[in-house]
Design a protein around this motif. Structure first.
Motif, PDB file in Angstrom:
ATOM      1  N   TYR A  26     128.385  54.337  27.620  1.00  0.00           N
ATOM      2  CA  TYR A  26     127.379  54.292  26.694  1.00  0.00           C
ATOM      3  C   TYR A  26     126.308  54.259  27.035  1.00  0.00           C
ATOM      4  O   TYR A  26     124.791  54.566  26.059  1.00  0.00           O
ATOM      5  CB  TYR A  26     128.624  55.043  25.590  1.00  0.00           C
ATOM      6  CG  TYR A  26     128.932  55.120  25.157  1.00  0.00           C
ATOM      7  CD1 TYR A  26     129.665  56.532  25.224  1.00  0.00           C
ATOM      8  CD2 TYR A  26     130.597  54.993  25.116  1.00  0.00           C
ATOM      9  CE1 TYR A  26     130.913  57.393  24.577  1.00  0.00           C
ATOM     10  CE2 TYR A  26     131.480  55.353  24.944  1.00  0.00           C
ATOM     11  CZ  TYR A  26     131.535  56.682  25.066  1.00  0.00           C
ATOM     12  OH  TYR A  26     133.185  57.333  24.779  1.00  0.00           O
ATOM     13  N   LYS A  27     125.701  53.063  27.770  1.00  0.00           N
ATOM     14  CA  LYS A  27     124.853  52.290  27.278  1.00  0.00           C
ATOM     15  C   LYS A  27     124.023  51.463  26.733  1.00  0.00           C
ATOM     16  O   LYS A  27     123.089  51.234  26.231  1.00  0.00           O
ATOM     17  CB  LYS A  27     123.670  53.204  28.018  1.00  0.00           C
ATOM     18  CG  LYS A  27     123.855  54.224  29.564  1.00  0.00           C
ATOM     19  CD  LYS A  27     123.856  53.427  31.087  1.00  0.00           C
ATOM     20  CE  LYS A  27     124.010  54.176  31.275  1.00  0.00           C
ATOM     21  NZ  LYS A  27     124.881  54.271  33.188  1.00  0.00           N
ATOM     22  N   THR A  28     125.938  51.001  25.650  1.00  0.00           N
ATOM     23  CA  THR A  28     125.034  50.344  24.697  1.00  0.00           C
ATOM     24  C   THR A  28     126.363  50.017  24.770  1.00  0.00           C
ATOM     25  O   THR A  28     127.379  50.112  24.850  1.00  0.00           O
ATOM     26  CB  THR A  28     124.675  51.292  23.786  1.00  0.00           C
ATOM     27  OG1 THR A  28     124.342  50.490  22.261  1.00  0.00           O
ATOM     28  CG2 THR A  28     126.444  52.293  23.232  1.00  0.00           C
ATOM     29  N   ALA A  29     126.855  48.589  23.765  1.00  0.00           N
ATOM     30  CA  ALA A  29     127.866  48.345  23.139  1.00  0.00           C
ATOM     31  C   ALA A  29     128.635  48.640  22.336  1.00  0.00           C
ATOM     32  O   ALA A  29     127.652  49.266  21.594  1.00  0.00           O
ATOM     33  CB  ALA A  29     126.985  46.308  22.842  1.00  0.00           C
ATOM     34  N   ALA A  30     129.885  48.769  22.076  1.00  0.00           N
ATOM     35  CA  ALA A  30     130.620  49.536  20.875  1.00  0.00           C
ATOM     36  C   ALA A  30     131.016  47.894  19.793  1.00  0.00           C
ATOM     37  O   ALA A  30     130.863  49.212  18.877  1.00  0.00           O
ATOM     38  CB  ALA A  30     132.184  49.266  21.806  1.00  0.00           C
ATOM     39  N   TYR A  31     130.715  47.195  20.321  1.00  0.00           N
ATOM     40  CA  TYR A  31     130.414  46.384  19.326  1.00  0.00           C
ATOM     41  C   TYR A  31     129.727  44.755  19.846  1.00  0.00           C
ATOM     42  O   TYR A  31     130.151  44.763  20.907  1.00  0.00           O
ATOM     43  CB  TYR A  31     131.144  46.005  17.791  1.00  0.00           C
ATOM     44  CG  TYR A  31     133.051  46.021  18.772  1.00  0.00           C
ATOM     45  CD1 TYR A  31     134.014  46.173  18.914  1.00  0.00           C
ATOM     46  CD2 TYR A  31     133.063  44.418  19.981  1.00  0.00           C
ATOM     47  CE1 TYR A  31     135.474  46.354  19.462  1.00  0.00           C
ATOM     48  CE2 TYR A  31     133.942  44.219  20.285  1.00  0.00           C
ATOM     49  CZ  TYR A  31     135.305  45.381  20.489  1.00  0.00           C
ATOM     50  OH  TYR A  31     136.754  45.328  21.670  1.00  0.00           O
ATOM     51  N   GLY A  32     129.384  44.347  18.841  1.00  0.00           N
ATOM     52  CA  GLY A  32     128.006  42.980  19.629  1.00  0.00           C
ATOM     53  C   GLY A  32     129.359  41.284  19.791  1.00  0.00           C
ATOM     54  O   GLY A  32     130.320  41.644  19.925  1.00  0.00           O
ATOM     55  N   LEU A  33     129.013  40.599  20.293  1.00  0.00           N
ATOM     56  CA  LEU A  33     129.775  39.362  21.193  1.00  0.00           C
ATOM     57  C   LEU A  33     131.047  39.040  19.649  1.00  0.00           C
ATOM     58  O   LEU A  33     131.709  38.480  20.394  1.00  0.00           O
ATOM     59  CB  LEU A  33     128.776  38.833  22.036  1.00  0.00           C
ATOM     60  CG  LEU A  33     128.324  39.078  23.212  1.00  0.00           C
ATOM     61  CD1 LEU A  33     127.580  38.268  24.443  1.00  0.00           C
ATOM     62  CD2 LEU A  33     130.245  38.912  24.510  1.00  0.00           C
ATOM     63  N   GLY A  34     130.063  38.889  18.966  1.00  0.00           N
ATOM     64  CA  GLY A  34     130.549  37.983  17.758  1.00  0.00           C
ATOM     65  C   GLY A  34     131.739  38.711  17.912  1.00  0.00           C
ATOM     66  O   GLY A  34     132.820  38.004  16.715  1.00  0.00           O
ATOM     67  N   ASP A  35     131.752  40.173  17.177  1.00  0.00           N
ATOM     68  CA  ASP A  35     133.513  40.413  17.578  1.00  0.00           C
ATOM     69  C   ASP A  35     134.008  40.664  17.834  1.00  0.00           C
ATOM     70  O   ASP A  35     135.504  40.403  18.198  1.00  0.00           O
ATOM     71  CB  ASP A  35     133.251  42.107  17.406  1.00  0.00           C
ATOM     72  CG  ASP A  35     131.955  42.740  16.137  1.00  0.00           C
ATOM     73  OD1 ASP A  35     131.992  41.890  14.913  1.00  0.00           O
ATOM     74  OD2 ASP A  35     131.002  43.759  16.176  1.00  0.00           O
ATOM     75  N   VAL A  36     133.485  40.351  19.472  1.00  0.00           N
ATOM     76  CA  VAL A  36     134.755  39.975  20.946  1.00  0.00           C
ATOM     77  C   VAL A  36     135.266  38.767  20.466  1.00  0.00           C
ATOM     78  O   VAL A  36     136.868  38.235  20.545  1.00  0.00           O
ATOM     79  CB  VAL A  36     133.585  39.366  22.112  1.00  0.00           C
ATOM     80  CG1 VAL A  36     134.592  39.259  22.912  1.00  0.00           C
ATOM     81  CG2 VAL A  36     132.883  41.041  22.740  1.00  0.00           C
ATOM     82  N   PHE A  37     134.367  37.249  19.950  1.00  0.00           N
ATOM     83  CA  PHE A  37     135.046  35.719  19.678  1.00  0.00           C
ATOM     84  C   PHE A  37     135.674  36.079  18.455  1.00  0.00           C
ATOM     85  O   PHE A  37     136.735  35.026  17.895  1.00  0.00           O
ATOM     86  CB  PHE A  37     133.758  35.017  19.414  1.00  0.00           C
ATOM     87  CG  PHE A  37     133.125  34.936  20.627  1.00  0.00           C
ATOM     88  CD1 PHE A  37     134.150  34.312  22.262  1.00  0.00           C
ATOM     89  CD2 PHE A  37     132.163  35.072  21.033  1.00  0.00           C
ATOM     90  CE1 PHE A  37     133.156  34.412  23.384  1.00  0.00           C
ATOM     91  CE2 PHE A  37     131.131  35.422  22.449  1.00  0.00           C
ATOM     92  CZ  PHE A  37     131.904  34.822  23.728  1.00  0.00           C
ATOM     93  N   LEU A  38     135.352  36.992  17.453  1.00  0.00           N
ATOM     94  CA  LEU A  38     136.081  37.133  16.437  1.00  0.00           C
ATOM     95  C   LEU A  38     137.432  37.432  16.384  1.00  0.00           C
ATOM     96  O   LEU A  38     138.901  37.227  16.034  1.00  0.00           O
ATOM     97  CB  LEU A  38     135.218  37.930  15.105  1.00  0.00           C
ATOM     98  CG  LEU A  38     136.693  38.190  14.283  1.00  0.00           C
ATOM     99  CD1 LEU A  38     136.789  36.721  13.807  1.00  0.00           C
ATOM    100  CD2 LEU A  38     135.851  39.104  13.331  1.00  0.00           C
ATOM    101  N   THR A  39     137.807  38.552  17.508  1.00  0.00           N
ATOM    102  CA  THR A  39     139.052  38.692  17.764  1.00  0.00           C
ATOM    103  C   THR A  39     139.544  37.908  18.931  1.00  0.00           C
ATOM    104  O   THR A  39     140.881  37.638  18.829  1.00  0.00           O
ATOM    105  CB  THR A  39     139.370  40.441  18.522  1.00  0.00           C
ATOM    106  OG1 THR A  39     138.149  41.274  18.152  1.00  0.00           O
ATOM    107  CG2 THR A  39     140.337  41.105  19.528  1.00  0.00           C
ATOM    108  N   VAL A  40     139.408  36.734  19.198  1.00  0.00           N
ATOM    109  CA  VAL A  40     139.969  35.538  19.914  1.00  0.00           C
ATOM    110  C   VAL A  40     140.664  35.482  19.150  1.00  0.00           C
ATOM    111  O   VAL A  40     141.948  34.075  19.109  1.00  0.00           O
ATOM    112  CB  VAL A  40     139.156  34.996  20.975  1.00  0.00           C
ATOM    113  CG1 VAL A  40     139.808  33.639  21.326  1.00  0.00           C
ATOM    114  CG2 VAL A  40     137.931  35.414  22.491  1.00  0.00           C
TER     115      VAL A  40
END
Length: 241
Positions: free
Chosen positions: A161-175
């Motif tokens: 979609y040429k855009t982020a599904a969500y932010g990098l903060g959400d990635v690290f929160l999932t970690v």
């Protein structure tokens, strides 16, 4: 419950001042008239509803709804965790995780931004507990799995979609969530978070009709934190049956 409301008041301070860069230990003041707030107007929940009735004592401007909401969520969380843990070391650990996640969720909801310091502090808190008292290997595996799942979603959004599904903060929160609940329970928690995210998105579209509101991104942090908070009660019920 009272202890949770008190810590919820401090969580509000952390949410706002981590963004503004102010010290956590400065006196509280009205964001409209900038007058210092007296101690008796800072009693969690009670002051908002019974003394001030949602308004600043001096300038009569409306006090943001987030203050009593965060205090109430914190109070309920502390009371619920006490039901499961009693006053014990696990209780201290769980309320610590709960408070950190509450600050992250409130900040993401209000500003669509997750502070890196909150992520780092949460990860240190979770891994420290898992190293000394829990299952360290499960925490590492869960954190790694969380990174793979959320990272794949992030980059898939970029590619498709040429855009982020969500932010990098959400990635690290999932970690952090993966490290907290372990690899076995991460997928159910993450799946529940996706369902809650869809519910929040359509709920906001239903209650807020203006186009500019509908086009805004719906933060993923709050549903992920809510799904994690529901993990222990749901798991306990499953064990009963």
């Amino acid at each position: 419950f009272i202890l949770g409301a008190v810590f919820g008041s401090f969580a509000n301070v952390c949410v706002l001042r981590s963004r503004s860069g102010e010290s956590l230990f400065l006196p509280s003041r009205c964001p409209h008239c900038f007058r210092d707030i007296a101690w008796h107007d800072l009693v969690p929940l009670f002051s908002y509803f019974f003394l001030l009735r949602g308004e600043c004592r001096y300038c009569k401007n409306q006090i943001a709804w987030q203050y009593p909401c965060v205090e109430l969520f914190s109070a309920i969380g502390f009371a619920t965790l006490y039901y499961f843990d009693g006053f014990s070391l696990p209780y201290v650990y769980h309320v610590g995780v709960f408070l950190l996640f509450l600050v992250i969720a409130a900040g993401d909801f209000l500003f669509q931004e997750i502070d890196d310091r909150h992520i780092v502090l949460s990860l240190v808190w979770v891994l420290g507990w898992q190293f000394y008292f829990g299952n360290y290997s499960s925490a590492l595996f869960g954190g790694g799995l969380g990174f793979l799942i959320s990272g794949a979603s992030y980059f898939a959004g970029r590619l498709l979609y040429k855009t982020a599904a969500y932010g990098l903060g959400d990635v690290f929160l999932t970690v952090v969530v993966g490290a907290a609940v372990g690899a076995i329970y991460l997928l159910p928690v993450y799946g529940l978070a996706l369902v809650l995210h869809i519910v929040f998105a359509y709920g906001r579209r239903f209650f807020f009709r203006p186009k500019e509101t509908n086009c805004e991104a719906v933060p993923f942090g709050p549903p992920l934190v809510l799904a994690t908070a529901l993990f222990q009660p749901i798991n306990a019920l499953l064990l009963l049956y």
